[in-house]
Design a protein around this motif. Sequence first.
Motif, PDB file in Angstrom:
ATOM      1  N   GLY A   1       0.807  -1.231   0.000  1.00 25.11           N
ATOM      2  CA  GLY A   1       0.000   0.000   0.000  1.00 25.11           C
ATOM      3  C   GLY A   1       0.832   1.270   0.000  1.00 25.11           C
ATOM      4  N   ILE A   2       0.201   2.367  -0.427  1.00 24.32           N
ATOM      5  CA  ILE A   2       0.914   3.650  -0.393  1.00 24.32           C
ATOM      6  C   ILE A   2       0.067   4.727   0.278  1.00 24.32           C
ATOM      7  CG2 ILE A   2       2.255   3.186  -2.483  1.00 24.32           C
ATOM      8  CD1 ILE A   2       0.536   5.211  -3.990  1.00 24.32           C
ATOM      9  N   MET A   3       0.785   5.695   0.843  1.00 19.88           N
ATOM     10  CA  MET A   3       0.099   6.869   1.388  1.00 19.88           C
ATOM     11  C   MET A   3       0.591   8.100   0.633  1.00 19.88           C
ATOM     12  SD  MET A   3       0.082   8.408   5.247  1.00 19.88           S
ATOM     13  CE  MET A   3      -0.694   9.980   5.607  1.00 19.88           C
ATOM     14  N   MET A   4      -0.349   8.948   0.228  1.00 22.83           N
ATOM     15  CA  MET A   4      -0.005  10.219  -0.414  1.00 22.83           C
ATOM     16  C   MET A   4      -0.326  11.331   0.588  1.00 22.83           C
ATOM     17  SD  MET A   4       0.951   9.106  -3.342  1.00 22.83           S
ATOM     18  CE  MET A   4       1.365  10.740  -3.961  1.00 22.83           C
ATOM     19  N   GLN A   5       0.587  12.287   0.699  1.00 23.72           N
ATOM     20  CA  GLN A   5       0.405  13.396   1.653  1.00 23.72           C
ATOM     21  C   GLN A   5       1.062  14.627   1.047  1.00 23.72           C
ATOM     22  OE1 GLN A   5      -0.857  13.657   5.130  1.00 23.72           O
ATOM     23  NE2 GLN A   5      -0.430  15.802   4.684  1.00 23.72           N
ATOM     24  N   PHE A   6       0.466  15.816   1.253  1.00 24.08           N
ATOM     25  CA  PHE A   6       1.180  17.007   0.776  1.00 24.08           C
ATOM     26  C   PHE A   6       1.434  17.978   1.912  1.00 24.08           C
ATOM     27  CE2 PHE A   6      -3.282  18.376  -0.217  1.00 24.08           C
ATOM     28  CZ  PHE A   6      -3.315  19.585   0.461  1.00 24.08           C
ATOM     29  N   GLN A   7       2.405  18.850   1.670  1.00 28.97           N
ATOM     30  CA  GLN A   7       2.708  19.946   2.598  1.00 28.97           C
ATOM     31  C   GLN A   7       2.905  21.205   1.762  1.00 28.97           C
ATOM     32  OE1 GLN A   7       6.539  19.816   4.691  1.00 28.97           O
ATOM     33  NE2 GLN A   7       5.738  21.085   6.341  1.00 28.97           N
ATOM     34  N   TYR A   8       2.247  22.311   2.174  1.00 28.42           N
ATOM     35  CA  TYR A   8       2.475  23.572   1.472  1.00 28.42           C
ATOM     36  C   TYR A   8       3.897  24.042   1.764  1.00 28.42           C
ATOM     37  CZ  TYR A   8      -2.602  23.573   1.208  1.00 28.42           C
ATOM     38  OH  TYR A   8      -3.905  23.224   0.961  1.00 28.42           O
ATOM     39  N   VAL A   9       4.569  24.596   0.754  1.00 30.94           N
ATOM     40  CA  VAL A   9       5.947  25.047   0.998  1.00 30.94           C
ATOM     41  C   VAL A   9       5.958  26.207   1.999  1.00 30.94           C
ATOM     42  CG1 VAL A   9       6.926  24.212  -1.174  1.00 30.94           C
ATOM     43  CG2 VAL A   9       5.976  26.498  -1.071  1.00 30.94           C
ATOM     44  N   THR A  10       4.854  26.948   2.062  1.00 34.89           N
ATOM     45  CA  THR A  10       4.784  28.064   3.021  1.00 34.89           C
ATOM     46  C   THR A  10       4.881  27.549   4.462  1.00 34.89           C
ATOM     47  OG1 THR A  10       2.411  27.867   2.718  1.00 34.89           O
ATOM     48  CG2 THR A  10       3.464  29.739   1.651  1.00 34.89           C
ATOM     49  N   SER A  11       4.431  26.319   4.702  1.00 36.02           N
ATOM     50  CA  SER A  11       4.475  25.822   6.077  1.00 36.02           C
ATOM     51  C   SER A  11       5.840  25.218   6.429  1.00 36.02           C
ATOM     52  CB  SER A  11       3.331  24.842   6.356  1.00 36.02           C
ATOM     53  OG  SER A  11       3.438  23.737   5.514  1.00 36.02           O
ATOM     54  N   LEU A  12       6.794  25.352   5.498  1.00 34.01           N
ATOM     55  CA  LEU A  12       8.166  24.942   5.821  1.00 34.01           C
ATOM     56  C   LEU A  12       8.897  26.038   6.583  1.00 34.01           C
ATOM     57  CD1 LEU A  12       9.250  23.264   2.473  1.00 34.01           C
ATOM     58  CD2 LEU A  12       9.294  22.190   4.719  1.00 34.01           C
ATOM     59  N   ALA A  13       8.293  27.244   6.600  1.00 31.63           N
ATOM     60  CA  ALA A  13       8.939  28.370   7.302  1.00 31.63           C
ATOM     61  C   ALA A  13       8.970  28.088   8.802  1.00 31.63           C
ATOM     62  CB  ALA A  13       8.164  29.648   7.023  1.00 31.63           C
ATOM     63  N   PRO A  14      10.021  28.536   9.502  1.00 30.95           N
ATOM     64  CA  PRO A  14      10.089  28.293  10.950  1.00 30.95           C
ATOM     65  C   PRO A  14       8.993  29.065  11.691  1.00 30.95           C
ATOM     66  CG  PRO A  14      12.170  29.189  10.104  1.00 30.95           C
ATOM     67  CD  PRO A  14      11.187  29.262   8.997  1.00 30.95           C
ATOM     68  N   VAL A  15       8.397  28.429  12.703  1.00 32.01           N
ATOM     69  CA  VAL A  15       7.379  29.098  13.533  1.00 32.01           C
ATOM     70  C   VAL A  15       7.863  29.130  14.984  1.00 32.01           C
ATOM     71  CG1 VAL A  15       5.355  28.545  12.117  1.00 32.01           C
ATOM     72  CG2 VAL A  15       6.136  26.910  13.806  1.00 32.01           C
TER      73      VAL A  15
END
Length: 215
Positions: free
Chosen positions: A158-172
């Motif tokens: 099986g596989i899992m697909m997931q995304f992340q916005y590049v904007t949320s790579l910024a440090p918080v």
Amino acid sequence: MPTSHSPRNRGTQTRLAYGLFLRESFRKIRVTASVLPSSRFLATAMLDQVEFRKVRNLVELGSGTGVITQEILRRMSPDSRLFALEINRHFVRHLGTCCPDTRLTVLHADASDLLNQLAAHNAGSIDVVISSLGLTGMTPEHRARIVRQAEACLAPAGIMMQFQYVTSLAPVPDLPNRQLRRFQEGEFLKKYFPSVSAKPVLLNLPPALVFTCRK
Ligand SMILES: C[S@@+](CC[C@H](N)C(=O)[O-])C[C@H]1O[C@@H](n2cnc3c(N)ncnc32)[C@H](O)[C@@H]1O
């Protein structure tokens, strides 16, 4: 008279979905994780890795207003099933009207209850998990609970697909620890899946990284 499939009606449905998404994101941006539904570019990148001919049982986590759900249904074979988990009751109601399809089971549930939900519906093992959850905004415990269950429900290939916005790579700011923190979703997913590859989708707003996770 416009039918439900006429371009005029489709245009009205799309505007309604955008309005609903925007309203809910103003109410709870941390949960909705975006102000806009995914673009067709992102939906395509999320689904192009899936061999729909071979899969029977699919899970979608965080269906929202159904942009990706509709594309999954369009690609799925007639004898396959899709379990869609969504935490927002307004989106759940919307999914009932935008996606009338007997292969689809919409579950008003937190993705961290995935295994219980699947057991209650005798789902068996799952071939693909397609997740557009905003893992970045969740607590470490919550996202770990979700991804652990996503991995556990999957069949060996099986596989899992997931995304992340590049904007949320910024440090918080991590206030309790008085430091800046960056959440690298790819690194996080590698704790659960031996193989994780990433592909950028620059034409989405905001641009995103799509991760393919294999067991
Ligand atoms: C970034 S939006 C994606 C919506 C849609 N799939 C799309 O691509 O336009 C994330 C969705 O996940 C839902 N969500 C957030 N946390 C959730 C959770 N713990 N369990 C289930 N759904 C959740 C939100 O309500 C929202 O609909």
